[in-house]
Design a protein around this motif. Structure first.
Motif, PDB file in Angstrom:
ATOM      1  N   VAL A   1       0.822  -1.211   0.000  1.00 44.44           N
ATOM      2  CA  VAL A   1       0.000   0.000   0.000  1.00 44.44           C
ATOM      3  C   VAL A   1       0.856   1.261   0.000  1.00 44.44           C
ATOM      4  O   VAL A   1       0.468   2.293  -0.562  1.00 44.44           O
ATOM      5  CB  VAL A   1      -0.937  -0.009   1.228  1.00 44.44           C
TER       6      VAL A   1
ATOM      7  N   PHE B   1      -7.888   1.598   5.318  1.00 44.48           N
ATOM      8  CA  PHE B   1      -8.963   1.661   4.346  1.00 44.48           C
ATOM      9  C   PHE B   1      -8.424   1.963   2.959  1.00 44.48           C
ATOM     10  O   PHE B   1      -7.223   2.135   2.769  1.00 44.48           O
ATOM     11  CB  PHE B   1     -10.064   2.659   4.750  1.00 44.48           C
ATOM     12  N   SER B   2      -9.304   2.035   1.966  1.00 43.14           N
ATOM     13  CA  SER B   2      -8.921   2.057   0.559  1.00 43.14           C
ATOM     14  C   SER B   2      -8.118   3.303   0.182  1.00 43.14           C
ATOM     15  O   SER B   2      -8.606   4.433   0.316  1.00 43.14           O
ATOM     16  CB  SER B   2     -10.179   1.980  -0.311  1.00 43.14           C
TER      17      SER B   2
ATOM     18  N   LYS C   1      -9.945   4.932  -2.885  1.00 43.35           N
ATOM     19  CA  LYS C   1     -11.146   5.724  -2.579  1.00 43.35           C
ATOM     20  C   LYS C   1     -10.804   7.067  -1.945  1.00 43.35           C
ATOM     21  O   LYS C   1     -11.456   8.076  -2.224  1.00 43.35           O
ATOM     22  CB  LYS C   1     -12.091   4.930  -1.671  1.00 43.35           C
TER      23      LYS C   1
ATOM     24  N   THR D   1      -4.201  -0.464  -9.853  1.00 46.03           N
ATOM     25  CA  THR D   1      -4.137  -0.111  -8.432  1.00 46.03           C
ATOM     26  C   THR D   1      -3.411   1.219  -8.292  1.00 46.03           C
ATOM     27  O   THR D   1      -2.712   1.655  -9.221  1.00 46.03           O
ATOM     28  CB  THR D   1      -3.383  -1.185  -7.641  1.00 46.03           C
TER      29      THR D   1
END
Length: 437
Positions: free
Chosen positions: A61, A171-172, A175, A247
């Motif tokens: 991430v 979290f994303s 988003k 991604t």
């Protein structure tokens, strides 16, 4: 030791270490070591700390963080960003408060390239402030818009802080990167609207001046050559993420590669640009990742001491409306923003706030983006907002810190207004992320 005693001891120790001048990352590591030694059985607990540090940064991430920083560094040192500002200036025309409006527009452009408020303030301050002074602009109309423009770097993707916040909150990333687009554009529009209205009401603070007209053919050519290509790279990154084609990590890699290609085509990709760009990106990336190493251990210590469960229970039992609780949490972030920088605020607050967010069943993307606006405001909040001191370093010699503080106040109020709109109308934040594939 009770959970509140542990939490108090932790923050007192952290504050003392920061006051004596230790970097945030080192101060956080030392108090984590003390907490691990006390709660996890002495020296044997350090093995778990090492695993926590490893897990906090060994994650896919976080890969976009150095990628986006490198992309912005190459655009900055190759002169692509400066050329974009010059093209924007050609198209601006004769609006009231022209140079102040240019500062906001340029800040939005630089935000897509750098993702860092201080870099944007430094660049715009050094180029636009002397020009504003020469044309007789009041300090509040020259310094204030440049400070506000720096904050846009945090709220317009690709934003390094958004990725850090999503990583810590679990979290994303996609988003939250898409979710900050509408609030970022709203902030730019609110700031420009305020500048134009103030310039019309008080023309002496932003005097009109003659700006040479550039032929339309030249403006179109320069826009096609120097504005459209870098903007297309950013739009492509956002589009790849929005439509689920790539991604955030893959989109960041593609964007960084195309930035190198663009600098090469402009004949700006030389050894000096490479060394400065890679060196700057490496230093900034390492600084952010070092700060993040304390996050996992801090979260685990909070849970082990009972603080997480106790704070969540306390928040749930408070006889206040949930929105008032949200406002109280944002007030804490505002207070911290007066003294420490944004990444550190995220590191300290997210492990405490996130259980409350889940308990209250708030959308974490909505909460995270409200917090992003608050963190953006922290860069210009007196007395110790970092952008304020960057501005002091590049402002004219007769500029005092009081001048800078006063110039920042209207834009702080605009940020608070935007946060109020986001709390009252959650769809302002959530509509665009909800359209994603």
């Amino acid at each position: 030791m009770e959970w509140w005693q542990f939490l108090l001891s932790f923050f007192v120790g952290l504050a003392v270490l920061m006051v004596i001048g230790l970097p945030v990352a080192i101060a956080f590591l030392l108090v984590n070591l003390a907490g691990v030694f006390y709660l996890w059985g002495g020296v044997s607990g350090f093995n778990q700390l090492i695993l926590s540090i490893d897990s906090s940064i060994s994650t896919f991430v976080l890969v976009p963080v150095p990628m986006f920083i490198l992309m912005g560094s190459i655009m900055f040192y190759s002169g692509i960003a400066q050329r974009m500002i010059e093209v924007l200036d050609q198209w601006l025309g004769f609006v009231a408060g022209r140079l102040s409006v240019l500062a906001i527009g340029a800040g939005a452009v630089l935000g897509t390239l750098t993702g860092m408020a201080m870099g944007s303030v430094a660049m715009l301050g050094s180029t636009l402030t002397p020009e504003m002074e020469r044309h007789g602009y009041a300090k509040s109309m020259s310094i204030g818009p440049i400070l506000a423009s720096g904050g846009l770097a945090i709220l317009i993707p690709p934003s390094t802080l958004a990725i850090v916040l999503a990583s810590l909150g679990g979290f994303s990333v996609a988003k939250i990167l898409i979710g900050i687009i509408v609030p970022g554009l709203m902030l730019a529009v609110l700031c420009i609207g305020y500048i134009i209205i103030r310039a019309k009401l008080r023309p002496d603070e932003a005097p009109a001046y003659y700006a040479p007209r550039v032929p339309i053919a030249r403006r179109l050519r320069d826009a096609a050559l120097y504005l459209v290509p870098p903007v297309c790279i950013v739009v492509m990154i956002i589009g790849l993420i929005f439509f689920g084609t790539a991604t955030p990590t893959e989109a960041a890699a593609i964007g960084t590669f195309l930035t190198f290609v663009l600098a090469f085509l402009y004949r700006k990709l030389n050894w000096r640009v490479l060394v400065k760009g890679v060196s700057s990106a490496t230093q900034l990336s390492v600084m952010i990742l070092i700060i993040l190493t304390g996050s996992a251990a801090f979260s685990q210590l909070l849970s082990y001491s009972g603080a997480t469960a106790a704070i969540t229970s306390l928040a749930n039992e408070m006889p206040v409306h949930p929105l008032l609780l949200l406002v109280m949490m944002q007030l804490i972030v505002m207070f911290l923003g007066m003294f420490i920088e944004q990444t550190s605020i995220v590191l300290v607050t997210i492990p405490i706030f996130l259980p409350i967010v889940h308990q209250m069943q708030w959308d974490p993307i909505w909460f995270g983006i409200i917090m992003m606006v608050n963190l953006e405001m922290a860069t210009i909040t007196p007395p110790f907002g970092l952008s304020l001191f960057v501005m002091k370093g590049i402002a004219p010699a007769n500029t005092t810190m009081g001048d800078i503080y006063r110039a920042a106040v209207p834009f702080i109020l605009i940020n608070i207004l935007l946060m109020g709109l986001m709390i009252a109308f959650p769809d302002v934040v959530l509509w665009l992320p909800n359209q994603m594939k």
